[in-house]
Design an enzyme around this catalytic site. Structure first.
Site, short mmCIF file in Angstrom:
data_model
loop_
_atom_site.label_atom_id
_atom_site.label_comp_id
_atom_site.label_asym_id
_atom_site.label_seq_id
_atom_site.Cartn_x
_atom_site.Cartn_y
_atom_site.Cartn_z
N ASP A 160 0.89 -1.17 0.00
CA ASP A 160 0.00 0.00 0.00
C ASP A 160 0.92 1.22 0.00
O ASP A 160 1.52 1.56 1.01
CB ASP A 160 -0.88 -0.04 1.26
N LYS A 182 2.74 10.99 -3.90
CA LYS A 182 1.62 10.38 -4.62
C LYS A 182 0.74 11.44 -5.28
O LYS A 182 0.02 11.15 -6.22
CB LYS A 182 0.81 9.56 -3.61
N GLU A 214 -7.24 0.58 -4.74
CA GLU A 214 -7.27 0.50 -3.29
C GLU A 214 -8.62 0.00 -2.74
O GLU A 214 -8.64 -0.87 -1.87
CB GLU A 214 -6.91 1.86 -2.68
N ASP A 239 -12.72 5.78 2.49
CA ASP A 239 -11.29 5.79 2.82
C ASP A 239 -10.83 7.22 3.15
O ASP A 239 -10.68 8.05 2.26
CB ASP A 239 -10.52 5.23 1.60
#
Ligand code: AMP
Length: 555
Positions: free
Chosen positions: A8, A71, A172, A196
């Protein structure tokens, strides 16, 4: 064959997992026992690379060369709205690469986000190798469902630089659903939501699960909303209080500010299970007379809730929009899965319950769920775990530029993958020799606000009056959302000279260059006592892929 790990690669934190001997996904811990690591990379004045906690610890004193949030940059153009937004607040310099990609300038060198992320991936790989006691070369890496194919490819390239064969880029929410075992409940089709909320971003995904098949129906979220916003609110309030009491602005001292931030986050974590917490920071700063300011304050959950009410409110609209995109209402959702450390916050859980009308399901550790799911999927790919098929959808509209600057959608957002769509064009001029079609991805009707994916040129068209020559464009997206394009002239069937070039990312040559440079940097430092070797760095080149004339490594 060595084991396949699941990584992850998060905006704030990263972690790694793998199937154990019984086929059950397990988190892999670093030597210090930590199972998650900050996604932070720093370069010291001695040009040493620090990763994770070590990098974050020195961030305050080395802010310009400590890079986080990679990211947000990977596979992005520097002029994208949210990249500009991030660049305004980041203490390091985000610069444009020659192709317009967002890179970071660190200690005079421009570095690609792929290279920076590769340090995090390599650390994850090292953690896995140490925990498993064997070499690891293959991985599944997760990305947000809305990542476009350039971002996915860039993430894959980061893996390559880290010496990993990335077998699959996995969404994800799909990983989370897999880890929650959402596919094992009942036989029929179930619709679930994956909510999330991490340190820096909020993602909501609506998924259908049926007999081991996961289908992402719609995605949404807010890339500028996460746990750090809660911390910032607390810090602002506490800094104001210090100012009111002592007339000292502690936000102007990066050291004091860093300590206050750390203490605020720690207090927030405590407050998710307690009603109050103590914050003690001796010698936080000096007052006007040079006397030490010892910060000592009790803070309550109710206080933080009141300070952050609007942040909680902002969670609602993306959920409603994702539901609408999926053609569903909250009542259709059977289960809501919580992912991301910030979903431990009770007010966030209450908001989820209010939006969806049901209590969310909590995994033991919402910050580890995605890595566990990636490991489960890695097991499937390696033929070790259970069987499950994954079906995904396109996260963005894909289309072409028409007229001056309009966007004509060919593959609509949320089309199921693999997807194929065709469009016919006619020439507009006498004896037109070629057509040039620009491909874009995005949501705006104004094409300049979308991302250019590439250009297709079909030349050698037969002569004829306007409208007489017709060209068929075919867009194909494979299961990983990788796009290929063909253009065909219908009367002759000619289908020549068509290429699509991604207008971003690293070339194979650049990737190999980074690997070469990295290996050179990693050679053991020459021992100064060895005469004649002081300045020499030996580079081993025999095991590097050779580059062919097209810039691609040869087999
Ligand atoms: P992630 O990106 O999933 O690792 O989530 C990180 C975010 O979750 C950070 O903002 C953390 O402060 C927050 N977080 C982690 N644990 C807790 C907790 N127990 N209570 C509240 N927030 C938490």
């Amino acid at each position: 064959m060595s084991r396949v790990i699941g990584i992850d690669l998060g905006t704030t934190n990263s972690c790694v997992a793998c199937l154990d001997d019984r086929g059950v996904p397990q988190m892999l811990a670093a030597a210090d026992g930590e199972r998650t690591m900050p996604s932070v990379v720093a370069w010291t004045s001695a040009n040493e690379v620090l990763v994770g906690v070590a990098a974050r610890r020195q961030a305050v004193t080395n802010a310009g060369a400590t890079v986080y949030g990679t990211k947000r940059l990977i596979g992005r153009k520097v002029n994208a709205d949210d990249v500009s937004w991030f660049a305004r607040s980041a203490p390091f310099r985000i610069v444009a690469a020659a192709n317009g990609d967002a890179w970071v300038r660190v200690r005079g060198d421009a570095k690609s986000p792929q290279e920076i992320a590769s340090h995090v991936l390599r650390r994850m790989r090292a953690v896995a190798e140490e925990a498993l006691g064997e070499p690891v070369t293959r991985a599944v890496v997760t990305v947000p469902a809305y990542f476009d194919d350039v971002q996915r490819q860039a993430t894959r390239d980061a893996g390559t630089i880290a010496g990993l064969d990335v077998l699959r880029i996995l969404n994800e929410p799909t990983a989370a659903a897999l880890a929650y075992g959402a596919h094992r409940v009942g036989d029929g089709r179930r619709v679930i939501a994956v909510f999330d909320l991490g340190g820096g971003t909020f993602d909501i995904s609506i998924m259908a699960v049926e007999r081991g098949i996961f289908e992402v129906l719609a995605t949404g979220g807010d890339t500028a909303l996460g746990g750090e916003d809660w911390d910032r609110r607390m810090v602002e309030r506490l800094a104001d209080e210090v100012f009111d009491k002592h007339r000292v602005d502690i936000t102007s001292s990066s050291l004091a500010l860093g300590r206050l931030k750390e203490a605020a986050e720690a207090a927030k974590k405590q407050l998710s299970s307690a009603q109050s917490a103590e914050m003690q920071l001796p010698f936080l700063a000096q007052d006007q007379n040079g006397a030490p300011i010892n910060f000592d304050r009790k803070i309550t959950r109710a206080e933080v809730e009141a300070l952050t009410r609007d942040l909680v409110d902002r969670l609602e609209q993306p959920c409603r929009r994702a539901l609408a995109d999926a053609g569903l209402t909250a009542g259709d959702i059977e289960e809501v899965l919580l992912v991301g450390g910030m979903t431990r916050w009770p007010q966030v859980q209450a908001q989820v319950e209010r939006i969806f009308g049901k209590k969310p399901s909590k995994g033991a550790n919402p910050d580890e769920i995605v890595a566990l799911g990636a490991a489960a999927y890695a097991g499937i790919l390696a033929g070790e775990g259970e069987d499950a098929a994954l079906l995904d959808v396109t996260p963005h509209d894909i289309g072409i530029r028409v007229g001056d600057a309009q966007f004509s959608v060919i593959v609509p957002r949320n089309s199921m993958l693999p997807a194929r769509a065709r469009k016919l064009f006619a020439t507009t001029q006498v004896d037109q020799k070629f057509v040039s079609i620009e491909l874009y991805q995005g949501v705006s009707l104004d094409v300049s606000k979308n991302r250019k994916l590439g250009q297709v040129v079909l030349d050698g068209l037969p002569p004829g009056p306007p409208g007489s020559v017709r060209v068929e464009l075919t867009l194909t997206l494979d299961v990983e959302s990788i796009l290929s394009v063909t253009a065909r002239e219908l009367s002759t069937g000619k289908q020549a000279g068509v290429t699509i070039r991604a207008s971003g990312g690293l070339s194979q040559r650049e990737i190999v260059e980074i690997i070469t440079r990295r290996r050179a940097e990693e050679q053991p430092r020459p021992r100064p006592e060895t005469p004649g070797e002081g300045q020499v760095t030996r580079v081993k080149t025999t095991d590097l892929p050779r580059l062919g004339p097209d810039g691609l490594p040869e087999a």
